[in-house]
Design a protein around this motif. Structure first.
Motif, PDB file in Angstrom:
ATOM      1  N   UNK A  57       0.829  -1.205   0.000  1.00  0.00           N
ATOM      2  CA  UNK A  57       0.000   0.000   0.000  1.00  0.00           C
ATOM      3  C   UNK A  57       0.858   1.248   0.000  1.00  0.00           C
ATOM      4  N   UNK A  58       0.437   2.219  -0.770  1.00  0.00           N
ATOM      5  CA  UNK A  58       1.123   3.509  -0.815  1.00  0.00           C
ATOM      6  C   UNK A  58       0.095   4.636  -0.837  1.00  0.00           C
ATOM      7  N   UNK A  59       0.559   5.803  -0.423  1.00  0.00           N
ATOM      8  CA  UNK A  59      -0.295   6.988  -0.466  1.00  0.00           C
ATOM      9  C   UNK A  59       0.603   8.182  -0.726  1.00  0.00           C
ATOM     10  N   UNK A  60       0.087   9.142  -1.492  1.00  0.00           N
ATOM     11  CA  UNK A  60       0.872  10.315  -1.866  1.00  0.00           C
ATOM     12  C   UNK A  60       0.105  11.595  -1.605  1.00  0.00           C
ATOM     13  N   UNK A  61       0.834  12.647  -1.317  1.00  0.00           N
ATOM     14  CA  UNK A  61       0.236  13.972  -1.298  1.00  0.00           C
ATOM     15  C   UNK A  61      -0.125  14.351  -2.731  1.00  0.00           C
ATOM     16  N   UNK A  62      -1.193  15.113  -2.884  1.00  0.00           N
ATOM     17  CA  UNK A  62      -1.632  15.504  -4.221  1.00  0.00           C
ATOM     18  C   UNK A  62      -0.543  16.259  -4.979  1.00  0.00           C
ATOM     19  N   UNK A  63       0.264  17.002  -4.250  1.00  0.00           N
ATOM     20  CA  UNK A  63       1.278  17.840  -4.881  1.00  0.00           C
ATOM     21  C   UNK A  63       2.395  17.037  -5.543  1.00  0.00           C
ATOM     22  N   UNK A  64       2.551  15.768  -5.202  1.00  0.00           N
ATOM     23  CA  UNK A  64       3.631  14.965  -5.769  1.00  0.00           C
ATOM     24  C   UNK A  64       3.125  13.768  -6.555  1.00  0.00           C
ATOM     25  N   UNK A  65       1.827  13.541  -6.530  1.00  0.00           N
ATOM     26  CA  UNK A  65       1.258  12.369  -7.198  1.00  0.00           C
ATOM     27  C   UNK A  65       1.588  12.403  -8.687  1.00  0.00           C
ATOM     28  N   UNK A  66       2.062  11.274  -9.191  1.00  0.00           N
ATOM     29  CA  UNK A  66       2.436  11.188 -10.591  1.00  0.00           C
ATOM     30  C   UNK A  66       3.868  11.583 -10.877  1.00  0.00           C
ATOM     31  N   UNK A  67       4.530  12.203  -9.917  1.00  0.00           N
ATOM     32  CA  UNK A  67       5.929  12.614 -10.098  1.00  0.00           C
ATOM     33  C   UNK A  67       6.872  11.851  -9.166  1.00  0.00           C
ATOM     34  N   UNK A  68       6.420  11.552  -7.967  1.00  0.00           N
ATOM     35  CA  UNK A  68       7.240  10.864  -6.972  1.00  0.00           C
ATOM     36  C   UNK A  68       6.759   9.424  -6.825  1.00  0.00           C
ATOM     37  N   UNK A  69       7.700   8.531  -6.534  1.00  0.00           N
ATOM     38  CA  UNK A  69       7.373   7.134  -6.276  1.00  0.00           C
ATOM     39  C   UNK A  69       8.099   6.662  -5.020  1.00  0.00           C
ATOM     40  N   UNK A  70       7.344   6.139  -4.084  1.00  0.00           N
ATOM     41  CA  UNK A  70       7.925   5.591  -2.864  1.00  0.00           C
ATOM     42  C   UNK A  70       8.051   4.085  -3.003  1.00  0.00           C
ATOM     43  N   UNK A  81      12.680   7.214  -2.183  1.00  0.00           N
ATOM     44  CA  UNK A  81      11.728   8.155  -2.766  1.00  0.00           C
ATOM     45  C   UNK A  81      12.323   8.626  -4.092  1.00  0.00           C
ATOM     46  N   UNK A  82      11.766   8.140  -5.190  1.00  0.00           N
ATOM     47  CA  UNK A  82      12.189   8.572  -6.512  1.00  0.00           C
ATOM     48  C   UNK A  82      11.405   9.819  -6.879  1.00  0.00           C
ATOM     49  N   UNK A  83      12.128  10.889  -7.160  1.00  0.00           N
ATOM     50  CA  UNK A  83      11.490  12.177  -7.441  1.00  0.00           C
ATOM     51  C   UNK A  83      11.826  12.590  -8.862  1.00  0.00           C
ATOM     52  N   UNK A  84      10.811  12.673  -9.687  1.00  0.00           N
ATOM     53  CA  UNK A  84      10.977  13.076 -11.088  1.00  0.00           C
ATOM     54  C   UNK A  84      10.253  14.393 -11.341  1.00  0.00           C
ATOM     55  N   UNK A  85      10.586  15.012 -12.458  1.00  0.00           N
ATOM     56  CA  UNK A  85       9.948  16.280 -12.851  1.00  0.00           C
ATOM     57  C   UNK A  85       9.941  17.272 -11.696  1.00  0.00           C
ATOM     58  N   UNK A  86      11.079  17.425 -11.082  1.00  0.00           N
ATOM     59  CA  UNK A  86      11.169  18.279  -9.899  1.00  0.00           C
ATOM     60  C   UNK A  86      10.893  19.738 -10.231  1.00  0.00           C
ATOM     61  N   UNK A  87      10.287  20.414  -9.282  1.00  0.00           N
ATOM     62  CA  UNK A  87       9.915  21.822  -9.422  1.00  0.00           C
ATOM     63  C   UNK A  87      10.598  22.626  -8.313  1.00  0.00           C
ATOM     64  N   UNK A  88      10.801  23.905  -8.525  1.00  0.00           N
ATOM     65  CA  UNK A  88      11.411  24.718  -7.458  1.00  0.00           C
ATOM     66  C   UNK A  88      10.645  24.629  -6.138  1.00  0.00           C
ATOM     67  N   UNK A  89       9.342  24.469  -6.211  1.00  0.00           N
ATOM     68  CA  UNK A  89       8.546  24.363  -4.982  1.00  0.00           C
ATOM     69  C   UNK A  89       8.745  23.050  -4.250  1.00  0.00           C
ATOM     70  N   UNK A  90       9.485  22.122  -4.822  1.00  0.00           N
ATOM     71  CA  UNK A  90       9.845  20.890  -4.124  1.00  0.00           C
ATOM     72  C   UNK A  90      11.063  21.094  -3.224  1.00  0.00           C
ATOM     73  N   UNK A  91      11.680  22.254  -3.296  1.00  0.00           N
ATOM     74  CA  UNK A  91      12.836  22.549  -2.452  1.00  0.00           C
ATOM     75  C   UNK A  91      12.452  22.471  -0.978  1.00  0.00           C
TER      76      UNK A  91
END
Length: 121
Positions: A57-70, A81-91
């Motif tokens: 089972x996994x769950x994601x915040x809406x802000x990272x869904x589709x971009x991050x994979x746990x 935590x694989x983080x793709x398509x990173x945005x400045x707001x992910x800092x």
């Protein structure tokens, strides 16, 4: 008792990728849910993603869904935590946390010290 140590943070350009790791001590790692949280400068710590002990089972915040994979590898006592398509707001400083409950609040039992992720525009 579980000790958690994060690694893999760094500086990346917007659109880039990073993979964070969370190394856990203890022989019962697979019984703990493992989550990732983050805290940006001047903001409160927030939930990012969580995975159950078995990994089913996994769950994601809406802000990272589709971009991050746990994910996790219980044989290695390590979570990712694989983080793709990173945005400045992910800092933010990214924290790994673990708990026997299936829960993703700030009351998690164990926390790492964090690893800094900086995304430049």
């Amino acid at each position: 008792q579980v000790q958690l140590v994060e690694s893999g943070g760094g500086l990346v350009q917007a659109g880039g990728s990073l993979r964070l790791s969370c190394a856990a001590s203890g022989r019962t790692f697979s019984t703990y849910s493992m989550g990732w949280f983050r805290q940006a400068p001047g903001k409160e710590r927030e939930f990012v993603a969580i995975i159950s002990g078995s990994g089913d089972n996994t769950k994601y915040a809406d802000s990272v869904k589709g971009r991050f994979t746990i994910s996790r590898d219980n044989a290695k006592n390590t979570g990712y935590l694989q983080m793709n398509s990173l945005k400045p707001e992910d800092t933010a400083v990214y924290y790994c946390a673990a708990d026997l409950r299936w829960s993703w609040d700030l009351g998690m039992d164990y926390w790492g010290k964090g690893t800094l992720v900086t995304v430049s525009s």
